[in-house]
Design an enzyme around this catalytic site. Structure first.
Site, PDB file in Angstrom:
ATOM      1  N   GLU A 104       0.833  -1.214   0.000  1.00 41.57           N
ATOM      2  CA  GLU A 104       0.000   0.000   0.000  1.00 41.57           C
ATOM      3  C   GLU A 104       0.865   1.261   0.000  1.00 41.57           C
ATOM      4  O   GLU A 104       0.344   2.371   0.012  1.00 41.57           O
ATOM      5  CB  GLU A 104      -0.967  -0.026   1.198  1.00 41.57           C
ATOM      6  CG  GLU A 104      -0.336  -0.023   2.580  1.00 41.57           C
ATOM      7  CD  GLU A 104       0.054  -1.420   3.075  1.00 41.57           C
ATOM      8  OE1 GLU A 104       0.601  -2.220   2.270  1.00 41.57           O
ATOM      9  OE2 GLU A 104      -0.146  -1.690   4.269  1.00 41.57           O
TER      10      GLU A 104
ATOM     11  N   CYS B 190      16.269  -6.825  -0.317  1.00 32.36           N
ATOM     12  CA  CYS B 190      16.409  -8.041   0.487  1.00 32.36           C
ATOM     13  C   CYS B 190      17.733  -8.746   0.176  1.00 32.36           C
ATOM     14  O   CYS B 190      18.146  -9.628   0.904  1.00 32.36           O
ATOM     15  CB  CYS B 190      15.252  -8.990   0.230  1.00 32.36           C
ATOM     16  SG  CYS B 190      15.250  -9.574  -1.456  1.00 32.36           S
TER      17      CYS B 190
ATOM     18  N   GLU C 148      17.380  -7.132  10.861  1.00 35.98           N
ATOM     19  CA  GLU C 148      17.418  -6.499   9.536  1.00 35.98           C
ATOM     20  C   GLU C 148      17.125  -5.012   9.702  1.00 35.98           C
ATOM     21  O   GLU C 148      16.096  -4.639  10.256  1.00 35.98           O
ATOM     22  CB  GLU C 148      16.341  -7.133   8.639  1.00 35.98           C
ATOM     23  CG  GLU C 148      16.331  -6.568   7.238  1.00 35.98           C
ATOM     24  CD  GLU C 148      15.237  -7.186   6.350  1.00 35.98           C
ATOM     25  OE1 GLU C 148      14.096  -7.341   6.821  1.00 35.98           O
ATOM     26  OE2 GLU C 148      15.531  -7.497   5.184  1.00 35.98           O
TER      27      GLU C 148
HETATM   28  P1  NAD Z   1       5.997  -6.054   5.053  1.00 39.63           P
HETATM   29  O1  NAD Z   1       6.143  -7.409   5.607  1.00 39.63           O
HETATM   30  O2  NAD Z   1       5.729  -4.925   5.989  1.00 39.63           O
HETATM   31  O3  NAD Z   1       4.805  -6.005   3.981  1.00 39.63           O
HETATM   32  C1  NAD Z   1       4.699  -6.964   2.961  1.00 39.63           C
HETATM   33  C2  NAD Z   1       3.232  -7.150   2.600  1.00 39.63           C
HETATM   34  O4  NAD Z   1       2.525  -7.640   3.742  1.00 39.63           O
HETATM   35  C3  NAD Z   1       2.537  -5.850   2.176  1.00 39.63           C
HETATM   36  O5  NAD Z   1       1.702  -6.121   1.082  1.00 39.63           O
HETATM   37  C4  NAD Z   1       1.757  -5.462   3.406  1.00 39.63           C
HETATM   38  O6  NAD Z   1       0.561  -4.776   3.106  1.00 39.63           O
HETATM   39  C5  NAD Z   1       1.443  -6.787   4.071  1.00 39.63           C
HETATM   40  N1  NAD Z   1       1.365  -6.692   5.536  1.00 39.63           N
HETATM   41  C6  NAD Z   1       2.066  -5.838   6.326  1.00 39.63           C
HETATM   42  N2  NAD Z   1       1.756  -6.063   7.624  1.00 39.63           N
HETATM   43  C7  NAD Z   1       0.852  -7.061   7.649  1.00 39.63           C
HETATM   44  C8  NAD Z   1       0.165  -7.740   8.698  1.00 39.63           C
HETATM   45  N3  NAD Z   1       0.345  -7.418   9.981  1.00 39.63           N
HETATM   46  N4  NAD Z   1      -0.684  -8.735   8.371  1.00 39.63           N
HETATM   47  C9  NAD Z   1      -0.869  -9.077   7.074  1.00 39.63           C
HETATM   48  N5  NAD Z   1      -0.245  -8.452   6.049  1.00 39.63           N
HETATM   49  C10 NAD Z   1       0.609  -7.473   6.321  1.00 39.63           C
HETATM   50  O7  NAD Z   1       7.305  -5.753   4.178  1.00 39.63           O
HETATM   51  P2  NAD Z   1       7.755  -4.404   3.493  1.00 39.63           P
HETATM   52  O8  NAD Z   1       8.201  -3.441   4.538  1.00 39.63           O
HETATM   53  O9  NAD Z   1       6.747  -3.955   2.515  1.00 39.63           O
HETATM   54  O10 NAD Z   1       9.022  -4.914   2.661  1.00 39.63           O
HETATM   55  C11 NAD Z   1      10.309  -5.021   3.194  1.00 39.63           C
HETATM   56  C12 NAD Z   1      10.597  -6.420   3.677  1.00 39.63           C
HETATM   57  O11 NAD Z   1      10.440  -7.347   2.611  1.00 39.63           O
HETATM   58  C13 NAD Z   1      12.033  -6.610   4.135  1.00 39.63           C
HETATM   59  O12 NAD Z   1      12.019  -7.393   5.296  1.00 39.63           O
HETATM   60  C14 NAD Z   1      12.704  -7.341   2.989  1.00 39.63           C
HETATM   61  O13 NAD Z   1      13.834  -8.108   3.346  1.00 39.63           O
HETATM   62  C15 NAD Z   1      11.589  -8.196   2.530  1.00 39.63           C
HETATM   63  N6  NAD Z   1      11.794  -8.629   1.155  1.00 39.63           N
HETATM   64  C16 NAD Z   1      12.162  -9.933   0.957  1.00 39.63           C
HETATM   65  C17 NAD Z   1      12.403 -10.381  -0.318  1.00 39.63           C
HETATM   66  C18 NAD Z   1      12.797 -11.802  -0.567  1.00 39.63           C
HETATM   67  O14 NAD Z   1      12.772 -12.204  -1.714  1.00 39.63           O
HETATM   68  N7  NAD Z   1      13.144 -12.590   0.436  1.00 39.63           N
HETATM   69  C19 NAD Z   1      12.262  -9.520  -1.413  1.00 39.63           C
HETATM   70  C20 NAD Z   1      11.875  -8.199  -1.171  1.00 39.63           C
HETATM   71  C21 NAD Z   1      11.642  -7.780   0.128  1.00 39.63           C
END
Ligand code: NAD
Length: 497
Positions: free
Chosen positions: A176, A281, A383
């Site tokens: 979002e 990531c 992280e």
């Molecule tokens: P995030 O976990 O906050 O959000 C990811 C998704 O989950 C979003 O669509 C968000 O709306 C949803 N979300 C957030 N909180 C939630 C909850 N409590 N319940 C259900 N859904 C929820 O991650 P972010 O901040 O958007 O992205 C950064 C993170 O993603 C970092 O930790 C990074 O390492 C990781 N990442 C990992 C990879 C990989 O391939 N391993 C790739 C890109 C990013």
């Protein structure tokens, strides 16, 4: 103010939930627009649209599904700059960095263009008298993807081109924080002739994620994001009988052996540590020089390079890196720098307090370097996801590899060395899913698959490439015999050939 809406059944859909999230320009702190946060009943509408599209799409010859991919490839190529601008405006990354993520996402579309070949099954003639057998992979049905903010174009493209090429219908729930590029690319799929309802985009937060995880008609969920949410998504989704792949966070180490080429190593650390302001990531966040001699040289060479990093808005073509995504995330990163200092790490370059003329309200943090970090410190264990590099000095190769193997994350890692023995031993024994040898960011190409180990991936499948085909399909094996004149009578023993 611009508003980002859902795409359901091939048409824009304005969420009626009454809840919205503000979209910010991270370089200025100004509000760019807003996105509607959908409700569970709006997810139901997307599932109904997918259900209606499924039989026609799943039964379309794979060659025809591939034809859509070829057209999308052309449309994305024609619109590279527009997509990159949309990413930069909400994420803050530089234009060239945004172009790079679109290119890497497009490579998955390229791979999906080969779907007729990828779905070819296996055939065995005469497995018994006049009996033939074939195995093929069939789509799961309706599947969903939930994606993070840091690659708003690439990570969704890791998922849905593979899923829909396999014959599934898809529901995408993007971050979002930067949803505009997602809608732009989804519209190219419609323009390329993707039937309405095959790809639906539903914006939202936890409310709609929970609705996806418990929806009885959704068969599988791909998730990419932080580890706590990945773990939650995995457990909730599997408890609701879904196939789940949930990719989580990371702490990627780069081992620097005493024989490493120092100039190349420093260049690699600058790009992998500070590119995209560390919000990758696969960013390197820990450098592990082996021995004090190489550690001293490394820190001495890194310091002036970090101090002279060019930091600016995405509109500045000279910028090496942009701002962080939100004020909240900036506060978190600054909080880690405060913690590192308190915990006793040596702060060599301090990125706090950076103010850029004309962008005083932007979410900028300068490149930061800590030396003499130890494995009990929070800046090592957790992280940070910002432009903060920690140097953890190791006295031997064994200490370096043990440290990496004991870390809770296992996404990516690298070794810089001229020693083939050390490199081979590292690749063999390291408990990490993606390994670089003199390659700092070893993100696999689209015809391999991407995935970490340990708490960086929950589930059995990596994402895209051959693993993408396996994840989004299920195997069926047909054994057939046609009337052949052989009379065997009833056979009561277990069939053997
Ligand atoms: P995030 O976990 O906050 O959000 C990811 C998704 O989950 C979003 O669509 C968000 O709306 C949803 N979300 C957030 N909180 C939630 C909850 N409590 N319940 C259900 N859904 C929820 O991650 P972010 O901040 O958007 O992205 C950064 C993170 O993603 C970092 O930790 C990074 O390492 C990781 N990442 C990992 C990879 C990989 O391939 N391993 C790739 C890109 C990013």
């Amino acid at each position: 103010m611009a508003r980002v809406n859902n795409i359901i059944g091939g048409k824009p859909h304005i969420s009626q939930s009454g809840r919205t999230a503000v979209l910010y320009n991270p370089a200025t702190g100004e509000q760019n627009g807003e996105v509607g946060l959908s409700s569970a009943s709006e997810l139901d509408m997307a599932v109904e649209a997918a259900k209606a599209a499924l039989p026609g799409w799943a039964n379309l010859p794979p060659l025809k599904r591939a034809a859509v991919m070829f057209k999308v490839k052309y449309l994305i190529e024609q619109n590279f700059d527009r997509i990159a601008d949309a990413i930069s405006a909400e994420h803050g990354k530089t234009h060239d960095d945004a172009l790079g993520e679109v290119q890497r996402g497009l490579e998955v579309v390229d791979f999906a263009c080969g779907i007729p070949h990828l779905l070819k099954g296996e055939f065995s003639r005469n497995v018994g008298p006049s009996i033939d057998s074939f195995s093929d992979r069939q789509p799961l049905g309706i599947v969903a993807g939930i994606t993070p903010f840091n690659f708003p174009a690439m990570v969704p493209l890791w998922m849905y081109p593979m899923a829909i090429a396999c014959g599934n219908c898809f529901i995408l729930k993007p971050s979002e924080k930067d949803p505009t590029a997602v809608n732009m690319i989804a519209e190219f799929f419609m323009e390329a002739g993707l039937p309405a309802g095959v790809l639906n985009v539903i914006h939202g937060d936890k409310e709609v994620v929970d609705a996806i995880l418990t929806h009885k008609d959704i068969k599988a969920v791909s998730f990419v994001g932080s580890t706590p949410i990945a773990e939650y998504v995995y457990h909730t989704g599997t408890a609701n009988n879904k196939r789940v792949q949930a990719l989580g966070g990371a702490k990627n180490h780069m081992v620097v052996m005493p024989d490493a080429d120092i100039d190349k190593t420093v260049d690699a650390l600058m790009g992998a540590g500070y590119g995209s302001a560390g919000e990758r990531c696969m960013a390197i966040s820990v450098a592990v020089p082996v021995g004090d001699a190489i550690a001293d040289k490394l820190v001495e060479a890194l310091k002036p390079r970090i101090e002279s990093l060019k930091i600016g808005p995405a509109t500045d073509a000279q910028a090496d890196m942009g701002p962080l995504v939100t004020q909240q995330h900036k506060d978190k990163v600054v909080g880690y720098i405060d913690a590192g200092e308190k915990e006793g790490a040596e702060l060599v370059v301090d990125g706090r307090g950076l103010s850029l003329q004309g962008y005083e309200n932007g979410y900028f943090v300068g490149g930061t370097l800590f030396d003499r970090v130890t494995t009990d410190m929070s800046i090592y264990k957790e992280e940070i996801f910002g432009p903060v590099l920690s140097v953890v000095r190791a006295d031997s190769f064994e200490t370096a590899t043990k440290m990496i193997n004991e870390h809770e994350f296992g996404n990516g890692t690298a070794i810089f060395t001229r020693d083939g023995d050390a490199a081979r031993s590292f690749a063999d024994s390291i408990e990490v899913g993606m390994v670089g040898i003199n390659v700092p960011i070893p993100v696999p190409v689209a015809y391999h698959s991407f995935g970490g180990w340990k708490r960086s991936l929950f589930g059995d499948h990596s994402i895209y490439g051959p693993e993408g085909i396996r994840f989004y399909t299920r195997l069926k094996t047909v054994t057939s015999r046609w009337p052949d004149g052989i009379k065997e009578g009833a056979i009561f023993n277990f069939p053997t050939m």
